[in-house]
Each structure stands twice: as structure tokens, then as C-alpha cells.
Design a protein around this motif. Structure first.
Motif, PDB file in Angstrom:
ATOM      1  N   LEU A  15       0.832  -1.209   0.000  1.00 37.42           N
ATOM      2  CA  LEU A  15       0.000   0.000   0.000  1.00 37.42           C
ATOM      3  C   LEU A  15       0.869   1.262   0.000  1.00 37.42           C
ATOM      4  CD1 LEU A  15      -2.752  -1.099   2.552  1.00 37.42           C
ATOM      5  CD2 LEU A  15      -3.044  -0.744   0.092  1.00 37.42           C
ATOM      6  N   LEU A  16       1.977   1.215   0.739  1.00 36.58           N
ATOM      7  CA  LEU A  16       2.917   2.344   0.743  1.00 36.58           C
ATOM      8  C   LEU A  16       3.471   2.581  -0.657  1.00 36.58           C
ATOM      9  CD1 LEU A  16       4.795   4.444   2.139  1.00 36.58           C
ATOM     10  CD2 LEU A  16       6.400   2.555   2.568  1.00 36.58           C
ATOM     11  N   ALA A  17       3.814   1.492  -1.352  1.00 35.00           N
ATOM     12  CA  ALA A  17       4.342   1.606  -2.713  1.00 35.00           C
ATOM     13  C   ALA A  17       3.324   2.273  -3.632  1.00 35.00           C
ATOM     14  CB  ALA A  17       4.708   0.217  -3.244  1.00 35.00           C
ATOM     15  N   GLY A  18       2.052   1.892  -3.502  1.00 33.75           N
ATOM     16  CA  GLY A  18       1.006   2.500  -4.321  1.00 33.75           C
ATOM     17  C   GLY A  18       0.865   3.987  -4.048  1.00 33.75           C
ATOM     18  N   TRP A  19       0.961   4.371  -2.791  1.00 28.88           N
ATOM     19  CA  TRP A  19       0.860   5.782  -2.414  1.00 28.88           C
ATOM     20  C   TRP A  19       2.008   6.593  -3.015  1.00 28.88           C
ATOM     21  CZ3 TRP A  19       3.850   8.478   1.586  1.00 28.88           C
ATOM     22  CH2 TRP A  19       3.401   9.796   1.792  1.00 28.88           C
ATOM     23  N   LEU A  20       3.216   6.011  -3.013  1.00 27.67           N
ATOM     24  CA  LEU A  20       4.392   6.724  -3.516  1.00 27.67           C
ATOM     25  C   LEU A  20       4.383   6.878  -5.033  1.00 27.67           C
ATOM     26  CD1 LEU A  20       7.261   5.254  -1.272  1.00 27.67           C
ATOM     27  CD2 LEU A  20       6.146   7.479  -1.072  1.00 27.67           C
ATOM     28  N   ILE A  21       3.836   5.901  -5.755  1.00 26.49           N
ATOM     29  CA  ILE A  21       3.845   5.990  -7.224  1.00 26.49           C
ATOM     30  C   ILE A  21       2.589   6.679  -7.764  1.00 26.49           C
ATOM     31  CG2 ILE A  21       5.259   3.902  -7.440  1.00 26.49           C
ATOM     32  CD1 ILE A  21       2.754   2.423  -8.428  1.00 26.49           C
ATOM     33  N   TYR A  22       1.670   7.052  -6.883  1.00 27.54           N
ATOM     34  CA  TYR A  22       0.400   7.652  -7.308  1.00 27.54           C
ATOM     35  C   TYR A  22       0.609   8.931  -8.123  1.00 27.54           C
ATOM     36  CZ  TYR A  22      -4.368   9.463  -7.070  1.00 27.54           C
ATOM     37  OH  TYR A  22      -5.615   9.955  -7.387  1.00 27.54           O
ATOM     38  N   ASP A  23       1.665   9.689  -7.775  1.00 28.44           N
ATOM     39  CA  ASP A  23       1.916  10.955  -8.487  1.00 28.44           C
ATOM     40  C   ASP A  23       2.721  10.762  -9.762  1.00 28.44           C
ATOM     41  OD1 ASP A  23       4.365  10.328  -7.445  1.00 28.44           O
ATOM     42  OD2 ASP A  23       4.683  12.247  -6.428  1.00 28.44           O
ATOM     43  N   GLY A  24       3.031   9.508 -10.122  1.00 32.76           N
ATOM     44  CA  GLY A  24       3.736   9.232 -11.370  1.00 32.76           C
ATOM     45  C   GLY A  24       5.225   9.479 -11.319  1.00 32.76           C
ATOM     46  N   HIS A  25       5.772   9.574 -10.098  1.00 29.93           N
ATOM     47  CA  HIS A  25       7.207   9.877  -9.982  1.00 29.93           C
ATOM     48  C   HIS A  25       7.772   9.237  -8.718  1.00 29.93           C
ATOM     49  CE1 HIS A  25      10.917  12.201 -10.407  1.00 29.93           C
ATOM     50  NE2 HIS A  25      10.824  12.485  -9.124  1.00 29.93           N
ATOM     51  N   LEU A  26       8.973   8.709  -8.845  1.00 29.94           N
ATOM     52  CA  LEU A  26       9.717   8.206  -7.684  1.00 29.94           C
ATOM     53  C   LEU A  26      11.079   8.901  -7.676  1.00 29.94           C
ATOM     54  CD1 LEU A  26       9.016   4.340  -7.712  1.00 29.94           C
ATOM     55  CD2 LEU A  26       8.352   5.944  -5.918  1.00 29.94           C
ATOM     56  N   GLY A  27      11.285   9.754  -6.698  1.00 29.67           N
ATOM     57  CA  GLY A  27      12.533  10.506  -6.614  1.00 29.67           C
ATOM     58  C   GLY A  27      13.320  10.189  -5.360  1.00 29.67           C
ATOM     59  N   GLY A  28      14.209  11.112  -5.001  1.00 28.98           N
ATOM     60  CA  GLY A  28      15.081  10.908  -3.861  1.00 28.98           C
ATOM     61  C   GLY A  28      14.340  10.773  -2.539  1.00 28.98           C
ATOM     62  N   VAL A  29      13.300  11.582  -2.342  1.00 30.70           N
ATOM     63  CA  VAL A  29      12.527  11.518  -1.090  1.00 30.70           C
ATOM     64  C   VAL A  29      11.805  10.177  -0.988  1.00 30.70           C
ATOM     65  CG1 VAL A  29      10.609  12.516   0.202  1.00 30.70           C
ATOM     66  CG2 VAL A  29      12.231  14.017  -0.968  1.00 30.70           C
ATOM     67  N   ASP A  30      11.213   9.744  -2.100  1.00 29.49           N
ATOM     68  CA  ASP A  30      10.517   8.447  -2.116  1.00 29.49           C
ATOM     69  C   ASP A  30      11.498   7.310  -1.822  1.00 29.49           C
ATOM     70  OD1 ASP A  30       7.990   9.579  -3.025  1.00 29.49           O
ATOM     71  OD2 ASP A  30       9.004   9.877  -4.935  1.00 29.49           O
ATOM     72  N   ALA A  31      12.681   7.396  -2.430  1.00 25.97           N
ATOM     73  CA  ALA A  31      13.706   6.376  -2.208  1.00 25.97           C
ATOM     74  C   ALA A  31      14.092   6.331  -0.736  1.00 25.97           C
ATOM     75  CB  ALA A  31      14.940   6.662  -3.074  1.00 25.97           C
ATOM     76  N   ALA A  32      14.245   7.511  -0.120  1.00 27.34           N
ATOM     77  CA  ALA A  32      14.618   7.584   1.297  1.00 27.34           C
ATOM     78  C   ALA A  32      13.548   6.947   2.179  1.00 27.34           C
ATOM     79  CB  ALA A  32      14.844   9.040   1.701  1.00 27.34           C
ATOM     80  N   ILE A  33      12.275   7.216   1.854  1.00 28.11           N
ATOM     81  CA  ILE A  33      11.172   6.634   2.627  1.00 28.11           C
ATOM     82  C   ILE A  33      11.218   5.106   2.550  1.00 28.11           C
ATOM     83  CG2 ILE A  33       8.656   6.350   2.717  1.00 28.11           C
ATOM     84  CD1 ILE A  33       8.436   9.271   1.780  1.00 28.11           C
ATOM     85  N   LEU A  34      11.381   4.582   1.344  1.00 27.62           N
ATOM     86  CA  LEU A  34      11.419   3.135   1.155  1.00 27.62           C
ATOM     87  C   LEU A  34      12.586   2.506   1.912  1.00 27.62           C
ATOM     88  CD1 LEU A  34      10.603   2.940  -2.675  1.00 27.62           C
ATOM     89  CD2 LEU A  34       9.124   2.195  -0.792  1.00 27.62           C
ATOM     90  N   LEU A  35      13.752   3.134   1.853  1.00 29.13           N
ATOM     91  CA  LEU A  35      14.941   2.559   2.495  1.00 29.13           C
ATOM     92  C   LEU A  35      14.882   2.688   4.011  1.00 29.13           C
ATOM     93  CD1 LEU A  35      17.674   3.720  -0.053  1.00 29.13           C
ATOM     94  CD2 LEU A  35      16.654   1.443   0.202  1.00 29.13           C
ATOM     95  N   VAL A  36      14.286   3.758   4.518  1.00 31.96           N
ATOM     96  CA  VAL A  36      14.121   3.902   5.975  1.00 31.96           C
ATOM     97  C   VAL A  36      13.159   2.826   6.501  1.00 31.96           C
ATOM     98  CG1 VAL A  36      13.115   5.358   7.787  1.00 31.96           C
ATOM     99  CG2 VAL A  36      14.706   6.342   6.142  1.00 31.96           C
TER     100      VAL A  36
END
Length: 323
Positions: free
Chosen positions: A113-134
Motif C-alpha cells: 500500500l505504501l508503494a502504491g501511495w508513492l507511485i500515485y503521483d507518477g514519480h519516484l525521486g530521492g525523497v521516495d527512495a529515502a522513505i522506502l529505504l528507511v
């Protein structure tokens, strides 16, 4: 085109072999160093089987092919549940007894569900990467805590049986660990080059190649280990491989790839690929936890999973042919 196809085939063979040796060497090394068996099952074997996806996606992102990286991760998750558990359940129905696995499944759903929320805006950047890795680091910490506090879980005894069936000296374990890692990188490089070249020749996106050819190839180690585990009656190890791999794919593989190169996420990734990944994860949760009895994936449910996988892959394949 011929050289690219050959690179894919050779790369896949080497990838499966090197991933197997890497995980075997890592697990045996950890055992010699005194790591609890449950921790080896959760961290080394569960996450280690995602090493191919991680290396392939990191190389693809660094080469400027982020679609291949994302397709590999999500495609592998779909393949793990629908194809691998489908085939494994047909061979032998999978009974789920491990309490650790019962706890990991809701976490896998939350991460999806977190992954879906992050890709909802059509972009995965540095902040998204940091969230996933944390989140990954937090999950690793929880896994270590659980592994140290619940040594008697049935998953631990299945890991012991698996390690005892392949005894290995510390020296040999380290050698296979290093050799496996080196060939993992080499085969991944061949696979990425071949896949990108074929995608360009066919005029299809690297996302589709990542979801199909590359996802199947990088999931072969999980397929082999899950089938062998099921044949030996090590049901929790079979499903544990898939859950650990999917957690690692969603968090580490995508997180590392997005950290290396920002990913533009096509709309169909959310509506088609992620949506199917979510449905399969919910289905796995229901089957494995059990609503009216013990958790179990039956042969009929395995056949349904396979049907879903072949329908999805056929749909993608039709898109390639009709392009």
C-alpha cells in the motif's frame, strides 16, 4: 538482436546459478558465525533471494533505464506469488505454521500500500527512495529482534534441515559467497544489456521487458528454492522465500533504483501492475493466515494463481506482439 538474445539466455543461466551459490554461501557463513537459524531464514535466505533483482535494477537505473528497474521489481513480486507459489502449491499444498510468517504478511500488505501511495503521483525521486529505504531499515531491525527472541519457530527447524543437507566449511562458504556475488554482477550486466537491446529492437518499453523476461529470470532462484523446499515438506521456508523477496523488492530494489536515478512511473503501472500486486498480496494473506481453519494454499488455489499469472503475462505479451 541475435547477440542480445544470447546475452539474455546466458545471463539468465548464470544469474540463477550465481544467486543460488551466493545465498548458499551467505547462509553457511552466517551459520558458522553463530547467527540463529531463524534469523538466517528471515534475513539471509528470505532477502538474499532478491539479490538478482537488486543488482539488475541498480544497473538498469544507473544505465538510465528506470522502467526496466521498476518493471523488474513489481514483475518479480507478481511472479513470486502467482507463478512460484502457484507451481509450488500444485506440487504439494502449502501449510503455513510459522508465527513469524503470519506476522510478516500484514507487513507485506502495508508495504504494498505504501508503494502504491508513492507511485500515485507518477514519480519516484530521492525523497521516495529515502522513505522506502528507511522503512526497510526498520523492517530489518524488527526481523533481527524477532529472529533473536523466537528461536523455536518452525521456520528455524526447516532452515536447520536445509543447512544440514548441504554441509559446508567456512572457507568453502566464503569462496562461494564471493564467487556468487561476482557472477551475480556479471550476469546481471549481460541481462540488462540484452534486455534493453531487445526492447529497443522490438520498439517496446523497457518497463514491459522488465515485467516479463527480466522479472521471470530474476525470480528463477525463488522458484527453484520454493519447489525444493515444498518437496522436502519445508512449507514455511517455501512461502518465507516469497514473502522476504517481495518485501525486499518493494523496498530495497525500488528504493535503490530510485535513489540512483529518478523514476517516471507510467499510469498503467499503478492501474495494472501495482493493482494486481495488491490483489495477489491480499489473496496470499487470506490463504496463508486462514479464515476458518489453519493457513493453507491448496492445489486448487495454486491453479487459480497460475491462471492469473498466465493471463497477465499473456496480456503483456499480446501488447508486445501487436505493437
Amino acid at each position: 538482436m541475435t547477440m542480445a538474445t544470447l546475452a539474455i539466455l546466458v545471463g539468465l543461466v548464470l544469474l540463477v546459478w550465481s544467486a543460488d551459490k551466493f545465498v548458499e554461501g551467505a547462509a553457511a557463513t552466517a551459520k558458522h558465525m553463530g547467527m540463529p537459524s531463524l534469523l538466517i531464514g528471515i534475513v539471509i535466505i528470505g532477502f538474499g533471494t532478491s539479490a538478482p533483482e537488486m543488482v539488475v535494477s541498480a544497473l538498469a537505473a544507473s544505465d538510465g533505464n528506470p522502467g526496466l528497474a521498476l518493471g523488474n521489481a513489481y514483475g518479480s513480486n507478481i511472479t513470486n506469488i502467482a507463478l512460484i507459489l502457484g507451481v509450488t502449491a500444485l506440487i504439494a499444498p502449502i501449510a503455513v505454521q510459522s508465527q513469524i510468517i503470519r506476522k510478516e504478511l500484514p507487513i507485506l500488505l502495508a508495504v504494498t500500500l505504501l508503494a502504491g501511495w508513492l507511485i500515485y503521483d507518477g514519480h519516484l525521486g530521492g525523497v521516495d527512495a529515502a522513505i522506502l529505504l528507511v522503512v526497510l531499515l526498520g523492517l530489518m531491525g524488527w526481523s533481527i529482534k524477532e529472529g533473536l527472541s523466537q528461536r523455536q519457530d518452525i521456520l528455524a527447524s526447516e532452515v536447520d534441515d536445509e543447512l544440514d543437507s548441504h554441509p559446508m566449511s567456512l572457507k568453502l562458504a566464503v569462496i562461494w559467497l564471493v564467487i556468487g556475488l561476482l557472477f551475480l554482477v556479471l550476469s546481471s550486466r549481460m541481462l540488462v544489456w540484452g534486455a534493453v537491446t531487445v526492447a529497443q529492437s522490438l520498439g517496446v518499453s523497457d518497463l514491459i521487458i522488465g515485467l516479463t523476461i527480466v522479472a521471470i529470470g530474476t525470480s528463477l532462484p525463488e522458484l527453484a528454492s520454493s519447489i525444493m523446499a515444498a518437496k522436502k515438506g519445508e512449507h514455511d521456508l517455501a512461502i518465507g522465500n516469497v514473502i522476504g523477496s517481495n518485501l525486499f523488492n518493494t523496498l530495497a530494489v525500488v528504493g535503490i533504483a530510485a535513489g540512483i536515478h529518478p523514476l517516471t512511473v507510467e499510469s498503467e503501472v499503478l492501474t495494472r501492475d501495482w493493482a494486481l500486486m495488491l490483489v495477489l498480496t491480499v489473496g496470499l494473506l487470506v490463504m496463508a493466515i486462514g479464515i476458518k481453519g489453519p493457513g493453507r494454499i491448496t492445489r486448487l488455489e495454486g491453479a487459480v494463481l497460475l491462471g492469473i499469472y498466465f493471463s497477465y503475462t499473456g496480456y503483456l505479451g499480446y501488447g508486445i506482439i501487436s505493437h
